[in-house]
Design a protein around this motif. Structure first.
Motif, PDB file in Angstrom:
ATOM      1  N   ALA A 180       0.831  -1.201   0.000  1.00 12.80           N
ATOM      2  CA  ALA A 180       0.000   0.000   0.000  1.00 12.80           C
ATOM      3  C   ALA A 180       0.869   1.256   0.000  1.00 12.80           C
ATOM      4  N   ALA A 181       1.967   1.237   0.766  1.00 10.21           N
ATOM      5  CA  ALA A 181       2.868   2.383   0.816  1.00 10.21           C
ATOM      6  C   ALA A 181       3.514   2.630  -0.545  1.00 10.21           C
ATOM      7  N   HIS A 182       3.931   1.560  -1.231  1.00  9.97           N
ATOM      8  CA  HIS A 182       4.484   1.704  -2.582  1.00  9.97           C
ATOM      9  C   HIS A 182       3.470   2.374  -3.512  1.00  9.97           C
ATOM     10  N   THR A 183       2.207   1.989  -3.395  1.00  3.07           N
ATOM     11  CA  THR A 183       1.178   2.561  -4.248  1.00  3.07           C
ATOM     12  C   THR A 183       0.991   4.047  -3.968  1.00  3.07           C
ATOM     13  N   LEU A 184       1.004   4.432  -2.691  1.00  3.90           N
ATOM     14  CA  LEU A 184       0.865   5.852  -2.350  1.00  3.90           C
ATOM     15  C   LEU A 184       2.020   6.675  -2.909  1.00  3.90           C
ATOM     16  N   LEU A 185       3.248   6.160  -2.793  1.00  4.97           N
ATOM     17  CA  LEU A 185       4.393   6.884  -3.339  1.00  4.97           C
ATOM     18  C   LEU A 185       4.302   6.989  -4.855  1.00  4.97           C
ATOM     19  N   ALA A 186       3.854   5.923  -5.503  1.00 10.35           N
ATOM     20  CA  ALA A 186       3.698   5.955  -6.955  1.00 10.35           C
ATOM     21  C   ALA A 186       2.651   6.984  -7.364  1.00 10.35           C
ATOM     22  N   GLY A 219       1.812  12.389  -9.800  1.00 11.24           N
ATOM     23  CA  GLY A 219       0.993  13.588  -9.715  1.00 11.24           C
ATOM     24  C   GLY A 219      -0.494  13.317  -9.738  1.00 11.24           C
ATOM     25  N   GLU A 220      -0.891  12.134  -9.281  1.00 10.82           N
ATOM     26  CA  GLU A 220      -2.312  11.792  -9.277  1.00 10.82           C
ATOM     27  C   GLU A 220      -3.044  12.520  -8.150  1.00 10.82           C
ATOM     28  N   HIS A 221      -4.283  12.879  -8.412  1.00  8.75           N
ATOM     29  CA  HIS A 221      -5.111  13.457  -7.359  1.00  8.75           C
ATOM     30  C   HIS A 221      -5.394  12.393  -6.296  1.00  8.75           C
ATOM     31  N   PHE A 222      -5.618  12.856  -5.069  1.00  8.82           N
ATOM     32  CA  PHE A 222      -5.883  11.948  -3.960  1.00  8.82           C
ATOM     33  C   PHE A 222      -7.263  11.331  -4.124  1.00  8.82           C
ATOM     34  N   GLU A 223      -7.278  10.021  -4.374  1.00  4.84           N
ATOM     35  CA  GLU A 223      -8.530   9.278  -4.532  1.00  4.84           C
ATOM     36  C   GLU A 223      -8.568   8.059  -3.623  1.00  4.84           C
ATOM     37  N   GLY A 224      -7.624   7.977  -2.688  1.00  5.11           N
ATOM     38  CA  GLY A 224      -7.571   6.815  -1.816  1.00  5.11           C
ATOM     39  C   GLY A 224      -6.874   5.649  -2.481  1.00  5.11           C
ATOM     40  N   LEU A 225      -6.585   4.630  -1.701  1.00  9.09           N
ATOM     41  CA  LEU A 225      -5.978   3.412  -2.209  1.00  9.09           C
ATOM     42  C   LEU A 225      -7.036   2.531  -2.874  1.00  9.09           C
ATOM     43  N   PRO A 226      -6.610   1.637  -3.771  1.00  6.45           N
ATOM     44  CA  PRO A 226      -7.561   0.649  -4.292  1.00  6.45           C
ATOM     45  C   PRO A 226      -8.205  -0.121  -3.143  1.00  6.45           C
ATOM     46  N   HIS A 253     -12.031   7.822   2.449  1.00  4.23           N
ATOM     47  CA  HIS A 253     -10.594   7.583   2.276  1.00  4.23           C
ATOM     48  C   HIS A 253      -9.788   7.954   3.522  1.00  4.23           C
ATOM     49  N   PHE A 254     -10.455   8.000   4.668  1.00  7.08           N
ATOM     50  CA  PHE A 254      -9.787   8.497   5.870  1.00  7.08           C
ATOM     51  C   PHE A 254      -8.544   7.684   6.235  1.00  7.08           C
ATOM     52  N   PHE A 255      -8.612   6.357   6.183  1.00  6.61           N
ATOM     53  CA  PHE A 255      -7.449   5.553   6.559  1.00  6.61           C
ATOM     54  C   PHE A 255      -6.310   5.702   5.552  1.00  6.61           C
ATOM     55  N   THR A 256      -6.629   6.038   4.311  1.00  3.64           N
ATOM     56  CA  THR A 256      -5.570   6.347   3.350  1.00  3.64           C
ATOM     57  C   THR A 256      -4.877   7.655   3.718  1.00  3.64           C
ATOM     58  N   LEU A 257      -5.638   8.638   4.181  1.00  4.11           N
ATOM     59  CA  LEU A 257      -5.058   9.889   4.666  1.00  4.11           C
ATOM     60  C   LEU A 257      -4.070   9.622   5.803  1.00  4.11           C
ATOM     61  N   VAL A 258      -4.445   8.786   6.751  1.00  5.56           N
ATOM     62  CA  VAL A 258      -3.527   8.419   7.834  1.00  5.56           C
ATOM     63  C   VAL A 258      -2.283   7.759   7.263  1.00  5.56           C
ATOM     64  N   ALA A 259      -2.485   6.814   6.347  1.00  9.02           N
ATOM     65  CA  ALA A 259      -1.364   6.070   5.779  1.00  9.02           C
ATOM     66  C   ALA A 259      -0.395   6.977   5.035  1.00  9.02           C
ATOM     67  N   GLU A 260      -0.906   8.022   4.397  1.00 10.03           N
ATOM     68  CA  GLU A 260      -0.058   8.941   3.642  1.00 10.03           C
ATOM     69  C   GLU A 260       0.533  10.006   4.570  1.00 10.03           C
ATOM     70  N   ASN A 261       0.851   9.578   5.786  1.00  6.57           N
ATOM     71  CA  ASN A 261       1.530  10.423   6.765  1.00  6.57           C
ATOM     72  C   ASN A 261       0.748  11.699   7.062  1.00  6.57           C
TER      73      ASN A 261
END
Length: 272
Positions: free
Chosen positions: A15-21, A26-33, A162-170
């Protein structure tokens, strides 16, 4: 008693690799798959830890501080979570007051107007929750602080999903600017001052210490308890931003932002 281990989740590194990618592209924040999205808070923090590991593998840097986000009841209701969250600040992302920040390095730059506490001692493990009165003797000094964040053009109407993705993205942290040092023996005066935010000399908002979780020391105590639960000791010399005294601001090129605590201390940044 030792600190507990950091949270573990088998899907964290992928999941972290996907967020960095997503950031790199330059993708807009849409949460993780959906099949990669954390489903509870400790999974999200495990992903945040993996995210930070990847960042420091690419460009080594210590953690110099921590941030707190989602501190107000209004924001907690907005994201559907009844507590604050935390993130880490890497040393290489900390800048001095008066610096230039290049807005083109961010997708959608946010600046928040905060107070940071620096610890004079490690915060030890405690069987009892940390409180404002217990944590105050560990504070060495404070600084007015401008936190830099990047929401990647998030659709805030979808943020609850997408709240938990926000947490994951530091917690969207991309650095901080520390201003004038406020010694510990001046903190009593600080609690009585207004924090005033200005853009190009014009006031855009003001706040007081009680606006941040009732008191900034409550926020610091919250962070100490949260980091203990996460297995991340807060160490002497590290610092903690405690939440914005003024509404978040989305700056543009050519603006100078300043945050002052009356005549006590200030911090500014130039957006280029």
């Amino acid at each position: 008693m030792p600190f507990p281990p950091r949270p573990h989740w088998i899907g964290a590194r992928a999941a972290a690799h996907t967020l960095l990618a997503q950031q790199f592209a330059g993708e807009h924040f849409e949460g993780l798959p959906v099949d990669m999205t954390p489903t509870e808070l400790m999974q999200a923090y495990a992903t945040q830890d993996a995210f930070l590991d990847l960042l420091t593998e690419q460009d080594p840097s210590d953690i110099s501080g921590y941030k707190i986000a989602i501190t107000t009841p209004a924001m907690q209701s907005f994201v559907g979570f009844d507590d604050a969250i935390s993130g880490c600040v890497l040393a290489r992302m900390v800048k001095p007051s008066g610096c230039d920040v290049d807005a083109s390095l961010f997708q959608h730059l946010i600046v928040e107007f905060e107070l940071a506490f620096q610890l004079g001692q490690d915060i030890p493990y405690s069987d009892q929750p940390w409180t404002a009165s217990r944590i105050l003797p560990l504070v060495e000094c404070a600084y007015p602080c401008l936190e830099l964040a990047d929401d990647r053009h998030a659709n805030y109407n979808h943020l609850k999903k997408h709240f938990f993705t926000l947490v994951a993205e530091n917690a969207w942290n991309h650095g901080a600017i520390l201003g004038d040092r406020i010694e510990a023996d001046h903190l009593e005066k600080l609690w009585q001052t207004l924090g005033v935010a200005r853009v190009n000399g014009e006031m855009i908002g003001q706040g007081k210490s009680q606006d941040v979780m009732g008191h900034p020391l409550n926020a610091l105590a919250w962070l100490a308890n949260e980091c203990q639960r996460r297995g991340r000791p807060v160490l002497a010399g590290q610092w903690v931003t405690t939440g914005s005294w003024v509404a978040s601001f989305f700056p543009v090129t050519g603006q100078t932002l300043r945050f002052d605590f009356d005549n006590l201390a200030g911090v500014d940044v130039h957006i280029v």
